[in-house]
Design an enzyme around this catalytic site. Structure first.
Site, PDB file in Angstrom:
ATOM      1  N   HIS A  65      42.926  48.446  56.641  1.00 60.79           N
ATOM      2  CA  HIS A  65      43.611  49.481  55.852  1.00 60.79           C
ATOM      3  C   HIS A  65      43.052  50.859  56.202  1.00 60.79           C
ATOM      4  CE1 HIS A  65      45.615  50.517  51.760  1.00 60.79           C
ATOM      5  NE2 HIS A  65      45.626  51.562  52.568  1.00 60.79           N
ATOM      6  N   HIS A  67      44.175  54.985  57.436  1.00 59.60           N
ATOM      7  CA  HIS A  67      45.171  56.034  57.682  1.00 59.60           C
ATOM      8  C   HIS A  67      44.624  56.940  58.785  1.00 59.60           C
ATOM      9  CE1 HIS A  67      47.425  55.104  53.915  1.00 59.60           C
ATOM     10  NE2 HIS A  67      46.230  54.704  53.516  1.00 59.60           N
ATOM     11  N   ASN A  99      52.444  55.622  56.346  1.00 67.95           N
ATOM     12  CA  ASN A  99      52.889  56.800  55.569  1.00 67.95           C
ATOM     13  C   ASN A  99      52.488  58.105  56.268  1.00 67.95           C
ATOM     14  OD1 ASN A  99      50.159  56.220  55.014  1.00 67.95           O
ATOM     15  ND2 ASN A  99      50.236  57.288  53.065  1.00 67.95           N
ATOM     16  N   LYS A 150      54.444  47.646  55.277  1.00 72.98           N
ATOM     17  CA  LYS A 150      53.792  48.160  54.069  1.00 72.98           C
ATOM     18  C   LYS A 150      54.861  48.581  53.087  1.00 72.98           C
ATOM     19  CE  LYS A 150      50.250  50.244  51.744  1.00 72.98           C
ATOM     20  NZ  LYS A 150      49.171  51.154  52.098  1.00 72.98           N
ATOM     21  N   HIS A 241      44.004  47.103  48.245  1.00 71.91           N
ATOM     22  CA  HIS A 241      43.106  47.712  47.245  1.00 71.91           C
ATOM     23  C   HIS A 241      43.317  47.255  45.801  1.00 71.91           C
ATOM     24  CE1 HIS A 241      46.657  50.222  47.115  1.00 71.91           C
ATOM     25  NE2 HIS A 241      46.332  50.936  48.164  1.00 71.91           N
ATOM     26  N   ASP A 314      40.441  51.429  53.211  1.00 72.80           N
ATOM     27  CA  ASP A 314      41.479  52.388  52.819  1.00 72.80           C
ATOM     28  C   ASP A 314      41.041  53.808  53.194  1.00 72.80           C
ATOM     29  OD1 ASP A 314      43.754  53.634  51.938  1.00 72.80           O
ATOM     30  OD2 ASP A 314      43.424  53.239  49.803  1.00 72.80           O
ATOM     31  N   HIS A 318      41.527  63.579  54.160  1.00 73.35           N
ATOM     32  CA  HIS A 318      42.320  64.778  53.842  1.00 73.35           C
ATOM     33  C   HIS A 318      41.527  66.016  54.220  1.00 73.35           C
ATOM     34  CE1 HIS A 318      45.427  62.663  51.643  1.00 73.35           C
ATOM     35  NE2 HIS A 318      44.520  61.986  50.990  1.00 73.35           N
ATOM     36  N   PRO A 333      45.235  62.140  46.982  1.00 69.31           N
ATOM     37  CA  PRO A 333      44.404  60.975  46.689  1.00 69.31           C
ATOM     38  C   PRO A 333      43.871  60.330  47.970  1.00 69.31           C
ATOM     39  CG  PRO A 333      46.728  60.389  46.455  1.00 69.31           C
ATOM     40  CD  PRO A 333      46.681  61.846  46.850  1.00 69.31           C
ATOM     41  N   GLY A 334      42.622  59.907  47.932  1.00 70.78           N
ATOM     42  CA  GLY A 334      42.091  59.174  49.077  1.00 70.78           C
ATOM     43  C   GLY A 334      40.642  59.484  49.364  1.00 70.78           C
TER      44      GLY A 334
HETATM   45 ZN   LIG Z   1      46.009  53.453  51.779  1.00 66.90          ZN
END
Ligand SMILES: [Zn+2]
Length: 448
Positions: A65, A67, A99, A150, A241, A314, A318, A333-334
């Site tokens: 997971h 990004h 995403n 996803k 998650h 995850d 950012h 978020p993240g």
């Molecule tokens: Zn994620």
């Protein structure tokens, strides 16, 4: 007959985990693969030898997971910085989430991402796709190499609205034929939206308000229909998650009834609570959010009883400006997790809270099996030479200013940890050596 030509590389003076026991052994590598694991005296001649000085060699982490951003979000992370962060964290293979800008959701967007990654990545990269506009595209996306789909139940990303049950069911039947999993972000959109507008109206900008909008009920109410659609279609689902005791319980029951359900947990949901979030502020803001101590307790005990299949970071980097916002509702978020996953988990091993064998199962073996990643996830003859040398006794402090990720902040900043990845090998090449990157862009492979 044994060849007289030397092999590419021998790893000497290593300790390996075999059937739950630590044994002394050497590893011979040829053309990117492990060709022999044996007593050192039985290794073939090699053109290069690396002495790992009695440290433990584990299969490289497969982080399911991640990004990696890039393209229009390259200011947050790109394939080079993201995979460099992976190498620094002992992660040899990552699965990239869809995403993005543009969203990965058909053959052409997937191909485009693969071709950018191919030039930059220093660890192996596999890709997830969102659902396409046309369900008939699903098989082409899988043939192109997508490892999973996803589904965001919290917002519409890709071609199918999670609230459109008919379209969703059709897609799941199509997925079932292709035998890849659907990864689920389980948060119920309509409930989020109505709770959010209530808070907006009250002008409530507090952490408590945020936790209410992303409550544990909202996670549960999305988990349930996902299980039902699997029951109907037979498609495999993988919950991303998982953060609450209630959702875990539902997943446990689904597994007991024989449904093809797997799930993951992140280090931040295992180790940080919603009261930490109040202190951390935006740095600790993620979805689903950090939870109560009793949820954490359930997650930790489910690591042992087998309900949780894998641990994934995850990794969601950012820009710092995305985090520093006037209103909590605008905060991106993240949490960037590639460089902290393994050290945090090795610390748990050192504390006696997790066995090394269980850790390897959850971070290498199981992710390879769930996502159909061939010949990876274990140290075995014939498998890829993807491994990490760890110094279990190394005590150090997490310092996010030294991350290779572009996101140089972490809720774990300043944490004392015990256990460090000191060398990472990808496809037989040393890519990280004591915090130095020794690979050039493009050495990672694209999983197809
Ligand atoms: Zn994620």
């Amino acid at each position: 007959m044994e060849s007289l030509l030397p092999v590419d590389l021998n790893i000497k003076n290593a300790k390996l985990l075999q059937n739950g026991k630590i044994v002394k052994a050497g590893i011979a590598v040829e053309s990117g693969n492990i060709i022999k694991i044996s007593k050192e005296t039985n290794l073939p001649n090699a053109s290069q030898e690396i002495d790992v000085k009695g440290l433990i060699v584990l299969p490289g982490i497969i982080d399911a997971h991640v990004h990696l951003r890039d393209q229009e979000q390259a200011y947050k992370e790109d394939f080079l910085t993201g995979t460099t962060a992976a190498a620094n964290g002992g992660v040899t293979c990552v699965l990239d989430m869809p995403n993005n800008k543009p969203v990965t959701m058909d053959v052409s967007t997937l191909r485009e991402r693969m071709s950018i990654a191919e030039k930059k990545a220093i660890v192996n990269v596999g890709f997830l796709s969102a659902f396409p506009n046309n369900v008939k595209e699903i098989k082409n996306i899988v043939r192109e190499g997508a490892k999973a789909f996803k589904l965001y139940m919290s917002q519409m990303i890709g071609g199918i609205d999670a609230d459109d049950n008919e379209a969703l069911t059709k897609a799941f039947f199509e997925i079932q034929k292709m035998n890849v999993p659907v990864c689920i972000h389980a948060e119920e959109r309509q409930l989020i939206e109505s709770a959010y507008s209530e808070m907006k109206e009250k002008k409530d900008n507090s952490v408590e308000a945020y936790l209410k909008v992303h409550s544990s009920d909202i996670e549960l109410k999305a988990t349930n229909p996902a299980v039902e659609i699997t029951r109907k279609s037979g498609a495999r689902i993988h919950f991303c998650h998982v953060s609450t005791a209630k959702s875990l319980q539902l997943i446990k029951i689904a597994k007991q009834t024989g449904l093809p359900v797997t799930c993951e947990v992140t280090p931040h949901h295992l180790l940080l609570s919603s009261s930490d979030m109040k202190e951390l502020g935006p740095i600790g803001l993620t979805n689903p959010p950090l939870r109560s101590n009793s949820d954490i307790h359930s997650l930790q005990s489910s690591l042992k009883d087998g309900v949780i299949d894998i641990i994934a970071s995850d990794h969601a980097p950012h820009g710092i400006n995305d985090k520093q916002k006037a209103e909590i509702w605008q905060v991106a978020p993240g949490i960037a997790g590639l460089e902290t996953l393994l050290p945090l988990m090795l610390t748990q091993v050192n504390k006696g809270l997790l066995s090394l064998q269980k850790l390897v199962q959850m971070t290498s073996e199981r992710p390879a099996k769930i996502f159909g990643i061939k010949d990876k996830g274990e140290l075995k003859e014939g498998y890829s030479a993807d491994f990490v040398v760890v110094d279990l006794k190394n005590e150090w402090k997490i310092d996010s200013s030294r991350f290779f990720s572009k996101a140089k902040f972490s809720p774990f900043d300043g944490w004392k940890v015990k256990g460090k990845p000191v060398k990472t090998f990808v496809n037989g090449h040393l890519v990280m050596d004591n915090g130095e990157i020794t690979a050039s862009p493009g050495q990672g492979q694209i999983l197809r």
